[in-house]
Design a protein around this motif. Structure first.
Motif, short mmCIF file in Angstrom:
data_model
loop_
_atom_site.label_atom_id
_atom_site.label_comp_id
_atom_site.label_asym_id
_atom_site.label_seq_id
_atom_site.Cartn_x
_atom_site.Cartn_y
_atom_site.Cartn_z
N ALA A 115 0.86 -1.19 0.00
CA ALA A 115 0.00 0.00 0.00
C ALA A 115 0.89 1.24 0.00
O ALA A 115 2.04 1.20 0.44
CB ALA A 115 -0.93 -0.02 1.21
N THR A 116 0.32 2.36 -0.51
CA THR A 116 1.08 3.59 -0.59
C THR A 116 0.36 4.71 0.16
O THR A 116 -0.83 4.59 0.50
CB THR A 116 1.27 4.02 -2.06
OG1 THR A 116 -0.03 4.31 -2.61
CG2 THR A 116 1.95 2.92 -2.85
N ALA A 117 1.09 5.76 0.39
CA ALA A 117 0.49 6.91 1.06
C ALA A 117 -0.63 7.50 0.23
O ALA A 117 -1.63 8.00 0.77
CB ALA A 117 1.57 7.95 1.34
N THR A 118 -0.50 7.47 -1.09
CA THR A 118 -1.55 7.99 -1.97
C THR A 118 -2.86 7.23 -1.76
O THR A 118 -3.94 7.81 -1.67
CB THR A 118 -1.12 7.89 -3.44
OG1 THR A 118 0.10 8.62 -3.62
CG2 THR A 118 -2.20 8.42 -4.37
N VAL A 122 -6.51 8.51 -0.32
CA VAL A 122 -7.75 8.36 -1.08
C VAL A 122 -8.79 7.55 -0.31
O VAL A 122 -9.99 7.87 -0.34
CB VAL A 122 -7.46 7.69 -2.44
CG1 VAL A 122 -8.77 7.38 -3.19
CG2 VAL A 122 -6.58 8.59 -3.30
N THR A 123 -8.35 6.53 0.37
CA THR A 123 -9.28 5.61 1.05
C THR A 123 -9.55 5.98 2.50
O THR A 123 -10.50 5.44 3.11
CB THR A 123 -8.74 4.19 1.02
OG1 THR A 123 -7.47 4.17 1.71
CG2 THR A 123 -8.53 3.71 -0.41
N SER A 124 -8.71 6.85 3.06
CA SER A 124 -8.81 7.22 4.48
C SER A 124 -8.65 5.99 5.39
O SER A 124 -9.26 5.89 6.46
CB SER A 124 -10.16 7.91 4.77
OG SER A 124 -10.27 9.10 4.00
N LYS A 125 -7.84 5.04 4.96
CA LYS A 125 -7.53 3.86 5.77
C LYS A 125 -6.02 3.79 6.01
O LYS A 125 -5.24 4.41 5.30
CB LYS A 125 -8.00 2.58 5.07
CG LYS A 125 -9.52 2.50 4.90
CD LYS A 125 -9.97 1.09 4.51
CE LYS A 125 -9.38 0.63 3.20
NZ LYS A 125 -9.92 -0.69 2.79
N SER A 126 -5.62 2.99 6.98
CA SER A 126 -4.19 2.82 7.25
C SER A 126 -3.57 1.95 6.17
O SER A 126 -4.26 1.21 5.45
CB SER A 126 -3.98 2.15 8.61
OG SER A 126 -4.48 0.81 8.59
N LEU A 127 -2.25 2.06 6.07
CA LEU A 127 -1.55 1.24 5.08
C LEU A 127 -1.77 -0.25 5.36
O LEU A 127 -1.88 -1.06 4.43
CB LEU A 127 -0.04 1.56 5.11
CG LEU A 127 0.35 3.00 4.73
CD1 LEU A 127 1.86 3.18 4.86
CD2 LEU A 127 -0.10 3.31 3.29
N LYS A 128 -1.83 -0.60 6.62
CA LYS A 128 -2.05 -2.00 7.02
C LYS A 128 -3.41 -2.49 6.53
O LYS A 128 -3.51 -3.58 5.92
CB LYS A 128 -1.95 -2.13 8.53
CG LYS A 128 -2.25 -3.51 9.07
CD LYS A 128 -2.13 -3.54 10.59
CE LYS A 128 -2.47 -4.91 11.14
NZ LYS A 128 -2.34 -4.96 12.62
N ALA A 142 -8.75 -3.71 -16.35
CA ALA A 142 -8.88 -2.52 -17.19
C ALA A 142 -8.50 -1.26 -16.46
O ALA A 142 -8.33 -0.21 -17.08
CB ALA A 142 -10.31 -2.42 -17.70
N THR A 143 -8.42 -1.33 -15.15
CA THR A 143 -8.10 -0.12 -14.39
C THR A 143 -6.86 -0.36 -13.56
O THR A 143 -6.32 -1.47 -13.48
CB THR A 143 -9.26 0.25 -13.45
OG1 THR A 143 -9.46 -0.83 -12.53
CG2 THR A 143 -10.54 0.48 -14.24
N ALA A 144 -6.42 0.67 -12.88
CA ALA A 144 -5.24 0.56 -12.03
C ALA A 144 -5.50 -0.41 -10.89
O ALA A 144 -6.63 -0.58 -10.42
CB ALA A 144 -4.87 1.93 -11.49
N ASN A 145 -4.40 -1.04 -10.40
CA ASN A 145 -4.52 -2.03 -9.33
C ASN A 145 -4.50 -1.38 -7.95
O ASN A 145 -4.63 -2.07 -6.94
CB ASN A 145 -3.38 -3.06 -9.41
CG ASN A 145 -3.48 -3.88 -10.69
OD1 ASN A 145 -4.57 -4.16 -11.16
ND2 ASN A 145 -2.33 -4.26 -11.24
N THR A 146 -4.31 -0.10 -7.90
CA THR A 146 -4.26 0.57 -6.60
C THR A 146 -5.66 0.71 -6.03
O THR A 146 -6.67 0.64 -6.73
CB THR A 146 -3.64 1.96 -6.74
OG1 THR A 146 -4.40 2.71 -7.68
CG2 THR A 146 -2.19 1.85 -7.20
N ALA A 147 -5.69 0.87 -4.70
CA ALA A 147 -6.98 1.03 -4.03
C ALA A 147 -7.52 2.43 -4.26
O ALA A 147 -6.77 3.40 -4.34
CB ALA A 147 -6.82 0.76 -2.53
N THR A 148 -8.82 2.51 -4.37
CA THR A 148 -9.49 3.81 -4.51
C THR A 148 -10.62 3.87 -3.50
O THR A 148 -10.83 2.92 -2.73
CB THR A 148 -10.06 3.97 -5.94
OG1 THR A 148 -11.10 2.99 -6.12
CG2 THR A 148 -8.98 3.77 -6.99
#
Length: 463
Positions: A115-118, A122-128, A142-148
């Motif tokens: 997980a990243t700081a970005t 965006v999610t307002s959750k901890s990295l953990k 089809a979209t980015a694998n990062t959390a949104t």
């Protein structure tokens, strides 16, 4: 000189008096010696039978000293085993103290951040939490694998096409123990992977506050870890069979064992195709508490050898491999009855108790290694079992020796009593007989006097 002519009455009374005196002499001799048979002349059968019984009794009495020494030798060895047992129990306590102190060299590895700081912003959750919620497979290629804010993200596993399912396999090896598991992971997250690893009993897994997946060995042995995921298209959409899941699991397991291309999704690159995944080794840090217990352990171990050497009696040590023979009867050859006890060479090495060291050396106990401490616990338990068995054997032999000792004492008493019954005089009977003879003697003397007076009466006729 002419023989003096005695009258018939005087001669008969004199003969009776002589017989009474002879009988008195015999009885007085019996009372003086306490025996009614003092020689073979008195009663040859009783005399020689009593002599044989007394001779055997004397021989058995002589064996009692040897039996007594044998019993003491067994008891000395038994006391030695009792002391060694206590020392082994102290060794167990030392090992437990070492196990109670957490090892500092457990194999641990942290993967790259999932997980990243970005994503946190965006999610307002901890990295953990972000890392734990990410999916194992890429279900949104089809979209980015990062959390949104609306998507939990994934760790970049294989792309899951429409209608496909996925199986994830993990493999963990520590020493001679290997754990493998496959599970349907179409909707699985990193949290599911962590839970599966924690079921292994070989290692634990957790995601730290940096969002990194951590693998930590339960013991001090190095751990080999691998993880892989494979997709498949079930024959019936949305209803994969167990056979289809297992087949995909085999493919995933091959990836987990590093037999295909790298799988760095969790930060563990599987580049070593000859090993079962990534090798995770422990650190070189040692526990000071465990190090301090090494001298204590080795000192107790040496005391076992010292105590065994000192468990001797009269030059025989059954804990040093000596042999003890206890003779029970007076005979020789095939007819001899005896107890042979072969001792054991009781040492810490023979009990399977290795010497403790601070490093991993063959044949030694590494106090810094959890697996070695577990093996030491098993060895000490085995040592106590061996000591218990040896003590039981000695106890059985001791019981036999003590039983024969009591039997020999009783038998010698029987033999002596039997011999006495054949030759000893009854003082009451002999005393009564002597009293009767004394009375008879007095009466005989009176009769002799009367006979003489009768003869003198004849002489008065010529006066």
């Amino acid at each position: 000189m002419a023989n003096t002519i005695l009258s018939n009455g005087v001669r008969n009374n004199l003969l009776t008096l002589q017989q009474t005196t002879a009988q008195q002499s015999v009885i007085q001799n019996r009372l003086a010696t306490g025996k009614k048979v003092n020689s073979a002349i008195d009663n040859p059968v009783n005399y020689f039978t009593a002599l044989s019984l007394n001779d055997r009794s004397s021989q058995l009495t002589g064996l009692l000293d040897g039996i007594s020494n044998g019993i003491q030798t067994i008891q000395a060895a038994s006391k030695g085993i009792d002391g060694i047992t206590k020392l082994v129990q102290s060794l167990q306590s030392t090992v437990k103290q070492a196990q109670a102190d957490a090892a500092q060299n457990r194999p641990t590895k942290a993967g790259t951040a999932l997980a990243t700081a970005t994503e946190a912003a965006v999610t307002s959750k901890s990295l953990k939490d972000i890392a734990l919620d990410k999916r194992v497979v890429d279900d949104n290629g089809a979209t980015a694998n990062t959390a949104t804010a609306t998507y939990s993200g994934n760790v970049g596993g294989p792309v899951l096409a429409a209608g496909d399912e996925a199986t994830t396999s993990i493999t963990l090896t520590s020493g001679s123990t290997t754990y493998t598991a496959s599970f349907l992971s179409t909707n699985a997250t990193v949290r599911d992977v962590v839970n599966e690893i924690n079921k292994s009993g070989i290692a634990t897994a957790f995601v730290d506050e940096k969002g990194q997946l951590n693998i930590k060995g339960i013991g001090s042995e190095k751990v080999q870890f691998g993880i892989g995921t494979a997709t498949f298209t079930p024959a019936a959409p949305g209803a994969p069979t167990s056979a289809e899941i297992a087949a995909a699991g085999t493919t995933a397991l091959t990836t987990a064992q590093g037999a295909t291309s790298d799988n760095p999704d969790f930060g563990f690159a599987l580049t070593d195709n000859s090993a079962a995944g990534t090798t995770i080794t422990g650190s070189s840090i040692t526990s000071a508490v465990r190090s301090n217990l090494i001298d204590q352990f080795n000192d107790l171990r040496d005391k076992i050898d010292d105590l065994a050497k000192d468990s001797s009696f009269n030059g025989i040590n059954l804990l040093a491999g000596d042999r003890l023979t206890i003779q029970f009867n007076e005979k020789t050859g095939k007819n001899q009855t005896k107890l042979d006890i072969q001792g054991s060479n009781l040492t810490s090495d023979n009990l399977g108790i290795p010497k403790a060291v601070n490093t991993q050396l063959t044949g030694f106990l590494n106090f810094q290694n959890d697996a070695d401490l577990d093996k030491a616990t098993q060895s000490l338990t085995g040592a106590l079992t061996s000591l218990k068995s040896l003590a039981s054997t000695l106890g059985s032999n001791l019981s036999v020796a003590q039983t024969r000792q009591d039997f020999t004492k009783e038998l010698t008493n029987v033999l002596t009593t039997g011999a006495g019954n054949l030759v000893l005089a009854d003082p009451n009977e002999e005393g009564a007989s002597l009293l009767a003879l004394n009375t008879r003697q007095q009466l005989s003397q009176t009769a002799l006097s009367l006979a003489n007076q009768a003869d003198q009466g004849v002489l008065r006729l010529f006066g």
